[in-house]
Structure formats: C-alpha cells, structure tokens
Design a protein around this motif. Structure first.
Motif, short mmCIF file in Angstrom:
data_model
loop_
_atom_site.label_atom_id
_atom_site.label_comp_id
_atom_site.label_asym_id
_atom_site.label_seq_id
_atom_site.Cartn_x
_atom_site.Cartn_y
_atom_site.Cartn_z
N LYS A 65 0.85 -1.19 0.00
CA LYS A 65 0.00 0.00 0.00
C LYS A 65 0.89 1.23 0.00
O LYS A 65 1.98 1.22 0.56
N GLN A 66 0.40 2.29 -0.60
CA GLN A 66 1.13 3.56 -0.66
C GLN A 66 2.52 3.38 -1.27
O GLN A 66 3.49 4.00 -0.85
N GLY A 67 2.62 2.48 -2.26
CA GLY A 67 3.86 2.31 -2.99
C GLY A 67 4.96 1.56 -2.26
O GLY A 67 6.13 1.64 -2.66
N ARG A 68 4.60 0.79 -1.22
CA ARG A 68 5.64 0.04 -0.51
C ARG A 68 5.07 -1.21 0.15
O ARG A 68 3.87 -1.32 0.37
N TRP A 69 5.96 -2.14 0.44
CA TRP A 69 5.61 -3.36 1.15
C TRP A 69 5.65 -3.10 2.64
O TRP A 69 6.55 -2.42 3.14
N ILE A 70 4.69 -3.67 3.36
CA ILE A 70 4.53 -3.39 4.79
C ILE A 70 4.54 -4.69 5.58
O ILE A 70 3.88 -5.66 5.22
N ASP A 71 5.31 -4.67 6.67
CA ASP A 71 5.32 -5.79 7.61
C ASP A 71 4.09 -5.69 8.51
O ASP A 71 3.58 -4.59 8.77
N VAL A 72 3.64 -6.83 9.02
CA VAL A 72 2.52 -6.86 9.95
C VAL A 72 2.96 -7.61 11.20
O VAL A 72 3.44 -8.74 11.13
N GLY A 73 2.80 -6.93 12.35
CA GLY A 73 3.14 -7.54 13.62
C GLY A 73 1.88 -8.05 14.32
O GLY A 73 0.79 -7.51 14.15
N PHE A 74 2.08 -9.11 15.09
CA PHE A 74 0.98 -9.69 15.87
C PHE A 74 1.31 -9.54 17.34
O PHE A 74 2.41 -9.89 17.78
N TRP A 75 0.37 -9.00 18.10
CA TRP A 75 0.48 -8.87 19.54
C TRP A 75 -0.63 -9.70 20.15
O TRP A 75 -1.75 -9.73 19.63
N GLN A 76 -0.34 -10.40 21.25
CA GLN A 76 -1.28 -11.34 21.84
C GLN A 76 -1.49 -11.01 23.32
O GLN A 76 -0.54 -10.70 24.03
N CYS A 77 -2.74 -11.09 23.74
CA CYS A 77 -3.11 -10.83 25.13
C CYS A 77 -3.88 -12.04 25.66
O CYS A 77 -4.92 -12.40 25.11
N GLU A 78 -3.36 -12.64 26.74
CA GLU A 78 -4.09 -13.73 27.38
C GLU A 78 -5.24 -13.13 28.17
O GLU A 78 -5.04 -12.29 29.03
N LEU A 79 -6.44 -13.57 27.85
CA LEU A 79 -7.64 -13.05 28.50
C LEU A 79 -8.09 -13.93 29.64
O LEU A 79 -8.48 -13.44 30.71
N ASN A 80 -8.12 -15.23 29.41
CA ASN A 80 -8.56 -16.21 30.40
C ASN A 80 -7.73 -17.47 30.23
O ASN A 80 -7.13 -17.70 29.17
N ASP A 81 -7.71 -18.30 31.27
CA ASP A 81 -7.02 -19.58 31.16
C ASP A 81 -7.66 -20.42 30.06
O ASP A 81 -8.86 -20.35 29.83
N SER A 82 -6.83 -21.19 29.42
CA SER A 82 -7.30 -22.10 28.38
C SER A 82 -7.76 -23.40 29.03
O SER A 82 -6.99 -24.35 29.16
N ALA A 83 -8.99 -23.43 29.49
CA ALA A 83 -9.54 -24.59 30.19
C ALA A 83 -9.75 -25.76 29.24
O ALA A 83 -9.94 -25.57 28.04
N VAL A 84 -9.71 -26.95 29.80
CA VAL A 84 -9.99 -28.17 29.03
C VAL A 84 -11.11 -28.92 29.75
O VAL A 84 -10.93 -29.32 30.89
N PRO A 85 -12.26 -29.07 29.14
CA PRO A 85 -12.65 -28.53 27.84
C PRO A 85 -12.92 -27.03 27.96
O PRO A 85 -13.24 -26.53 29.03
N PRO A 86 -12.80 -26.29 26.85
CA PRO A 86 -13.05 -24.86 26.89
C PRO A 86 -14.53 -24.53 27.10
O PRO A 86 -15.41 -25.32 26.76
N VAL A 87 -14.75 -23.36 27.66
CA VAL A 87 -16.11 -22.85 27.87
C VAL A 87 -16.46 -21.95 26.68
O VAL A 87 -15.64 -21.13 26.26
N GLU A 88 -17.64 -22.12 26.14
CA GLU A 88 -18.06 -21.30 25.00
C GLU A 88 -18.17 -19.84 25.44
O GLU A 88 -18.74 -19.54 26.49
N PRO A 89 -17.63 -18.91 24.64
CA PRO A 89 -17.76 -17.49 24.98
C PRO A 89 -19.22 -17.05 25.01
O PRO A 89 -20.04 -17.52 24.22
N ARG A 90 -19.52 -16.16 25.93
CA ARG A 90 -20.86 -15.60 26.05
C ARG A 90 -21.04 -14.46 25.05
O ARG A 90 -20.10 -13.71 24.77
N PRO A 91 -22.22 -14.26 24.52
CA PRO A 91 -22.46 -13.14 23.60
C PRO A 91 -22.24 -11.79 24.28
O PRO A 91 -22.52 -11.63 25.47
#
Length: 192
Positions: A157-183
């Motif tokens: 875009k805008q005449g150049r190649w752009i890198d994309v970074g990913f940032w991650q935030c842990e919101l809740n523990d990854s339970a087994v089995p997982p709980v379905e997110p609430r609306p």
C-alpha cells in the motif's frame, strides 16, 4: 479534542457515520489499514450487524452523546479465523480520532474492550499492527498485549511493502474442555 467526561458504551447503528469518519483517514492517507476504499456509514452498520451479538463494538464518547455525536474513538473484536477450533480467540482493533490522540481515551477504550472480552470468556486477543507503528504498539502493550511475531512484507500500500506484527493478550485460562464465549449482548461493556 475531548469536551467533557468520557463515557464508554456499546456502539449503536447511530454511531456508524462517526465511526466511518474516524476510520476514513486511516484508510485513505496511511498504511495502518490495508483497506484502500473507506467504508461509508452503511458499510460500517453492516459490519457491526455481522458481529451477531457475539463480538463487541464499543465507543468512547464525550460531551452530549446523541446519535453518534461526541464519538472520540471506537474499538471492536472480530472472529480471529473461520475454523471452529479458533472460536475462543478474537482479533481486536481500535481507532482514535486524530484530534484525540494523546489524551488517554484510546487506553480507556481498549482496557474496556479487553475487560469485556474477558467477561465473555474468550481466551486470547490478537492485535494486528501494520509496522512501523510505535503509537499502536505502545497502546497494545499498555493494556497487556505482548509481541507474538511478524509477517514480513505481506501488505502492499502507498507504494511500498509493509510488515505486519501480531500482539497477543491472554484473556482467560485455556480450560480443558473450553467454555463457549458468552455473547456481548449478555455482558455489555464491563466498565463505566
């Protein structure tokens, strides 16, 4: 510029024009967004409706807040990927009006989005940042995101190649089995 107390609330269809106006400069004059045509209010309303009550759209407002008046920033979450195993993870986005940068509104809004996603039961939030973008990196890290990786030269875009970074935030523990997110419609914004 803010003119009064800041309110964080769910976005409504009446906010679509204000949201489109905030977003347009990011699309038209920069590389923060990889869209090339700014969506209008109708398209923003359709995007909001496509969240099906699960994924939050929220706004920060100031002053008299009627029919989208006073919208300073907006944030939302979307499905991270289409396949069912990813349904516990969201991708987040935030856009702040140009004249509002540096007032702390973005941080208040993003903290509210993260709190809401936690209350819904999502396990991870992923922020996707076109690089370089020190302001966005600082905001993401201030609310708990950590650098997860970079895709090199994936957007043009805008005449150049752009890198994309990913940032991650842990919101809740990854339970087994997982709980379905609430609306979102059942939790609302978790902050006054």
């Amino acid at each position: 510029m803010t003119t009064g107390p800041i309110t964080i609330r769910p976005a409504t269809a009446a906010d679509a024009a204000a949201i489109a106006a905030i977003y347009a400069p990011y699309v038209l004059s920069g590389t923060v967004s990889f869209e090339t045509e700014a969506p209008d209010a109708r398209q923003i309303r359709a995007r909001m409706a496509s969240s099906d009550g699960l994924y939050p759209w929220i706004v920060a407002t100031s002053g008299d807040d009627g029919d989208g008046a006073g919208v300073l920033a907006y944030a939302y979450a979307t499905r991270f990927r289409d396949r069912p195993a990813y349904r516990y993870v969201v991708e987040t986005s935030i856009y702040v009006a140009a004249d509002t940068h540096g007032n702390g509104v973005g941080r208040l809004l993003y903290e509210a989005l993260v709190d809401t996603l936690r209350a819904q039961g999502f396990t991870q939030a992923i922020g996707v940042i076109a690089l370089p973008n020190d302001r966005s990196i600082t905001l993401h890290e201030a609310v708990g995101f950590r650098r997860a990786g970079v895709y090199r030269e994936v957007g043009y875009k805008q005449g150049r190649w752009i890198d994309v970074g990913f940032w991650q935030c842990e919101l809740n523990d990854s339970a087994v089995p997982p709980v379905e997110p609430r609306p979102f419609s059942e939790t609302g914004v978790v902050r006054d």
